[in-house]
Design an enzyme around this catalytic site. Structure first.
Site, PDB file in Angstrom:
ATOM      1  N   HIS A 332      44.845  44.773  52.054  1.00  0.00           N
ATOM      2  CA  HIS A 332      44.627  43.253  51.349  1.00  0.00           C
ATOM      3  C   HIS A 332      43.976  43.183  50.064  1.00  0.00           C
ATOM      4  CE1 HIS A 332      45.909  40.531  54.741  1.00  0.00           C
ATOM      5  NE2 HIS A 332      45.659  41.561  55.691  1.00  0.00           N
ATOM      6  N   LYS A 519      37.237  28.727  48.125  1.00  0.00           N
ATOM      7  CA  LYS A 519      37.730  29.684  48.740  1.00  0.00           C
ATOM      8  C   LYS A 519      36.182  30.499  48.972  1.00  0.00           C
ATOM      9  CE  LYS A 519      40.384  30.194  45.226  1.00  0.00           C
ATOM     10  NZ  LYS A 519      41.488  30.761  45.912  1.00  0.00           N
ATOM     11  N   ARG A 520      36.447  31.713  49.225  1.00  0.00           N
ATOM     12  CA  ARG A 520      35.385  32.591  49.480  1.00  0.00           C
ATOM     13  C   ARG A 520      34.606  32.812  48.257  1.00  0.00           C
ATOM     14  NH1 ARG A 520      34.868  38.245  49.520  1.00  0.00           N
ATOM     15  NH2 ARG A 520      37.373  38.313  49.566  1.00  0.00           N
ATOM     16  N   LYS A 525      36.733  35.895  42.256  1.00  0.00           N
ATOM     17  CA  LYS A 525      37.483  34.796  42.115  1.00  0.00           C
ATOM     18  C   LYS A 525      36.963  33.614  41.176  1.00  0.00           C
ATOM     19  CE  LYS A 525      38.284  35.368  47.168  1.00  0.00           C
ATOM     20  NZ  LYS A 525      39.687  35.259  47.299  1.00  0.00           N
ATOM     21  N   LYS A 631      48.245  26.402  50.239  1.00  0.00           N
ATOM     22  CA  LYS A 631      47.911  24.916  50.913  1.00  0.00           C
ATOM     23  C   LYS A 631      47.749  23.752  50.236  1.00  0.00           C
ATOM     24  CE  LYS A 631      45.585  27.848  54.164  1.00  0.00           C
ATOM     25  NZ  LYS A 631      44.240  28.723  54.273  1.00  0.00           N
TER      26      LYS A 631
END
Length: 784
Positions: A332, A519-520, A525, A631
């Site tokens: 991942h 998101k995390r 990110k 999503k």
């Protein structure tokens, strides 16, 4: 059950358990009564599914995280009872929305755990023989609140609501042994209900309990704390997901967690096999496939070999052969710090016998490499045990049948860079399985208004065949259809506004553009990049450079790991920006910034359908896939993002003209990285960038004298002992990102044309169903 039978069962449960009825019960009582009624209706199907599963090959998904979210609505929806429940509640003067008070089962941190949940949903809905194994954490990740702009954590006591959707199975409890401790693993089985009752699979979560329990002798001797010591130490293993590992004690507990759940799971699988085949293990690899979700369950490999050798009398070579045909590994991440490595001394002190098996696997690897002509120097970057560390990813790759990435770009990076040394030896083992999401929870359940519109256009059945959404393309030039979609989007935005007003106390105008990043919280990110862009817009508005800017609300939702200081600094910085722009008379009618508290699955069900713009802005090459991007897409938002992870495939499916892609690409960063000097090349030469970055340290904002903002500034400009300056290339991408964001916001002003872009995203999202992903796993990895 029909509606009358359902009501009778609910009232029967309420009467026997609480001496009340549906009209007078509180939320907790209603939740438990409805859940137990639904459970009684699917039990026979659950049992029948399990009997069928035992007749053929089956797969098990081993994961440290299962981010299932709130179960009641999803389970009623999949069981075909949600409409009946709504009617029953309404007829008895109860709003079924009250069940939103029920806590999420937040047994995961982010995408890893939510992916596992989507896979289980898809497997049951596609009647694929996949069950899950994990840990029944007593507390979820943590509850997040924001105080003076800072993240604050408290225990997530999700079990206070009871666990109406699981069954404790004491008869299947097993013993797990550590060097200094022996504990009992007790399974709790949760049904995974396939849509329209296609099948009911099982998620088995293990709870750690003391073997000896309460020591009455010590209590009688007035050693009150000591009397419960064994109980406390045992239960700590399954108390909290990802305990802080900044100390030796924390790392030891993490390793115990991992070994606890994989040992219990492997013992359970062996028990199942022996009940069918006895002591003949020649069929094991043909009966089972074990999918290791990231490196956390990798210790299952030596543990299964240990059981085969020491409990079943096999030789190492026999055991290794079976295990390497049974296990598969999903990678991942390409980030080296996330590829788990365990200190040898710690590992030996916790599970010494398993360490001996790891050494045998390492020696087997050496012999194999020598046999294909590799020198010791060539072997060095593949050794499982090296320099006092155990490389779990290397063991997962070597002792598994397949290794897969989770997006096309990610898999290419694994093959050509991050895991190239392994791909060169085992090219046939590497596969790509682009992630997906379940369309049931992430469209059917969370956006019934859009679901109804889709069904009116293309008919039912898309819920289990998402490729059918491509038929929506033919309606893109129908103004009436786009107007219907835009009206639904406005409804979803109003619902989110109401939810945020209730939970955050902040009012939002649903007529504004909704730009959302949830998101995390992690530096790669790049929530900080988003924050910087907002500051640039703020400065430009103050200088009257953006007089006709589309009013926009920027919504952030994220949790930072409790020990991740920089991530927590970013949360504080975003909240400082919110305080500034939301109250400045020059900007409050153009910009609004909101950091929602305790982002989780249920909050996501409100956020995704309301978004106009989906922020997917990770550094190119570092987001393996992402599923939040899917999503948002499925619910009709455009992607504002880098050419990274599954964004690449989203663009390919929906078209460049319907997304907003910016930033340096993987191959460009590879060229820049060795000599990258952000201070000289960007910061000192670009006043626009410099002004924004300086807000970290020039007194614009207050970090509460924590030094957090200074640390963020230094990480960008000077770097630190463990990474180069601006390790995630925020300064490289900032200006292009702002310009692309502005282009997107100006495009939004033409609502009809922008709505067509959103509609085309929905029409192109069929590929991103987790049904497709799980079918590919089943056919190409698990050979079901």
């Amino acid at each position: 059950m029909d509606k009358e039978q359902f009501l009778a069962k609910i009232n029967e449960n309420l009467l026997s358990e609480y001496r009340t009825d549906i009209s007078h019960a509180d939320v907790k009582q209603l939740h438990n009564a409805v859940s137990h009624a639904a459970m009684s209706d699917i039990i026979s199907l659950w049992n029948d599914t399990e009997k069928r599963r035992n007749e053929g090959r089956r797969a098990y998904y081993l994961s440290a995280e299962f981010l299932m979210g709130r179960a009641v609505y999803n389970n009623l929806y999949c069981a075909g009872l949600l409409d009946e429940a709504k009617e029953l509640f309404a007829e008895n003067g109860v709003d079924i929305a009250c069940l939103e008070e029920v806590e999420d089962a937040a047994l995961g941190n982010g995408g890893l755990g939510r992916l596992a949940a989507c896979f289980l949903d898809s497997a049951a809905s596609c009647d694929i023989a996949l069950d899950g194994y994990g840990i029944r954490y007593r507390y979820g990740l943590f509850k997040q609140s924001i105080g003076n702009g800072f993240q604050q954590e408290s225990a997530d006591s999700w079990l206070d609501w009871g666990d109406a959707w699981s069954v404790r199975c004491d008869s299947d409890a097993v013993i797990v042994e550590f060097a200094d401790q022996t504990v009992k693993a007790v399974p709790y089985d949760t049904p995974i209900i396939g849509f329209n009752r296609k099948a009911v699979n099982t998620l088995r979560l293990w709870q750690a309990e003391s073997v000896s329990g309460f020591d009455f002798g010590r209590f009688d001797s007035q050693d009150y704390m000591g009397a419960s010591e064994n109980k406390v130490l045992a239960e700590a293993i399954s108390d909290v997901l990802y305990p802080n590992d900044n100390t030796e004690k924390g790392r030891r507990l993490r390793l115990k967690q991992q070994y606890f759940f994989v040992s219990a799971s492997v013992q359970d699988i062996v028990r199942r096999y022996k009940a069918k085949y006895g002591d003949d293990f020649s069929h094991f690899a043909q009966c089972y496939a074990l999918q290791l979700n990231d490196t956390h369950p990798t210790v299952a490999i030596p543990e299964l070999i240990r059981i085969f050798m020491f409990k079943e009398g096999m030789s190492f070579n026999e055991a290794f052969d079976i295990v390497s045909k049974t296990c598969n590994y999903t990678n991942h991440t390409v980030m080296s710090e996330a590829l788990e490595k365990w200190d040898v001394n710690l590992f030996k002190s916790v599970i010494p016998t398993v360490y001996e098996i790891v050494l045998l696997i390492n020696n087997h690897l050496k012999k194999y490499l020598a046999g294909i002509g590799q020198t010791e120097e060539q072997m060095a970057d593949k050794l499982i045990v090296k320099d006092g560390r155990i490389h779990m990813a290397w063991m997962a790759i070597y002792a598994s049948a397949h290794t897969n990435g989770v997006a096309a770009l990610h898999t290419d990076i694994l093959k050509n860079d991050a895991l190239k040394q392994w791909y060169d030896i085992f090219p046939e083992r590497f596969q790509n399985k682009t992630n997906g999401i379940t369309p049931r929870r992430w469209l059917g359940l969370c956006n019934p208004e859009l679901s109804a519109l889709i069904t009116s256009k293309i008919g039912a059945g898309w819920e289990t065949d998402l490729d059918r959404l491509s038929d929506l393309r033919k309606f893109v030039d129908e103004p009436a259809t786009i107007n219907q979609f835009l009206e639904i989007k406005k409804q979803k935005k109003q619902q989110l506004c109401d939810y945020i007003k209730k939970h955050e106390g902040i009012e939002i105008n649903p007529e504004w553009a909704f730009d959302i990043q949830c998101k995390r919280l992690h530096e790669y990110k790049r929530q900080l990049l988003n924050a910087f862009s907002i500051m640039d817009l703020y400065f430009q508005i103050k200088e009257n450079k953006l007089p006709d800017l589309q009013p926009t609300v920027f919504i952030f939702g994220a949790k930072a790991a409790p020990a991740y200081r920089r991530a927590k600094g970013i949360i504080k910085y975003i909240n400082e920006i919110a305080k500034l722009v939301n109250n400045d008379p020059d900007t409050k009618d153009k910009l609004k910034v909101i950091f929602v508290q305790n982002y989780n699955v249920s909050y996501g069900e409100k956020l995704f359908p309301a978004a106009d713009i989906s922020e997917q802005i990770s550094t190119a090459g570092l987001e393996a896939s992402g599923t939040g991007n899917m999503k948002f897409m499925l619910n009709g938002a455009v992607t504002l993002g880098t050419y990274d992870g599954a964004n690449v495939e989203i663009v390919q499916e929906a078209g460049w003209e319907n997304e907003y892609i910016f930033g340096a690409r993987v191959e460009e960063l590879a060229i820049v990285r060795p000599t990258y000097n952000p201070r000289e090349k960007i910061y000192n030469r670009n006043d626009r960038v410099k002004r924004v970055v300086n807000t970290l340290v020039d007194g614009t904002f207050n970090d509460g004298d924590t030094g957090m903002f200074g640390e963020l500034f230094n990480s960008l400009i000077n770097g630190c002992s463990w990474h180069r300056p601006d390790n995630y290339f925020l300064l490289t991408d900032l200006e292009g990102y702002i310009d692309t964001k502005l282009r997107c916001l100006y495009d939004y002003k033409d609502r009809h044309t922008f709505g067509k872009k959103c509609w085309m995203n929905i029409a192109a999202s069929g590929k991103f169903s987790s049904d497709r992903t799980v079918r590919q796993y089943a056919e190409e990895l698990w050979m079901l």
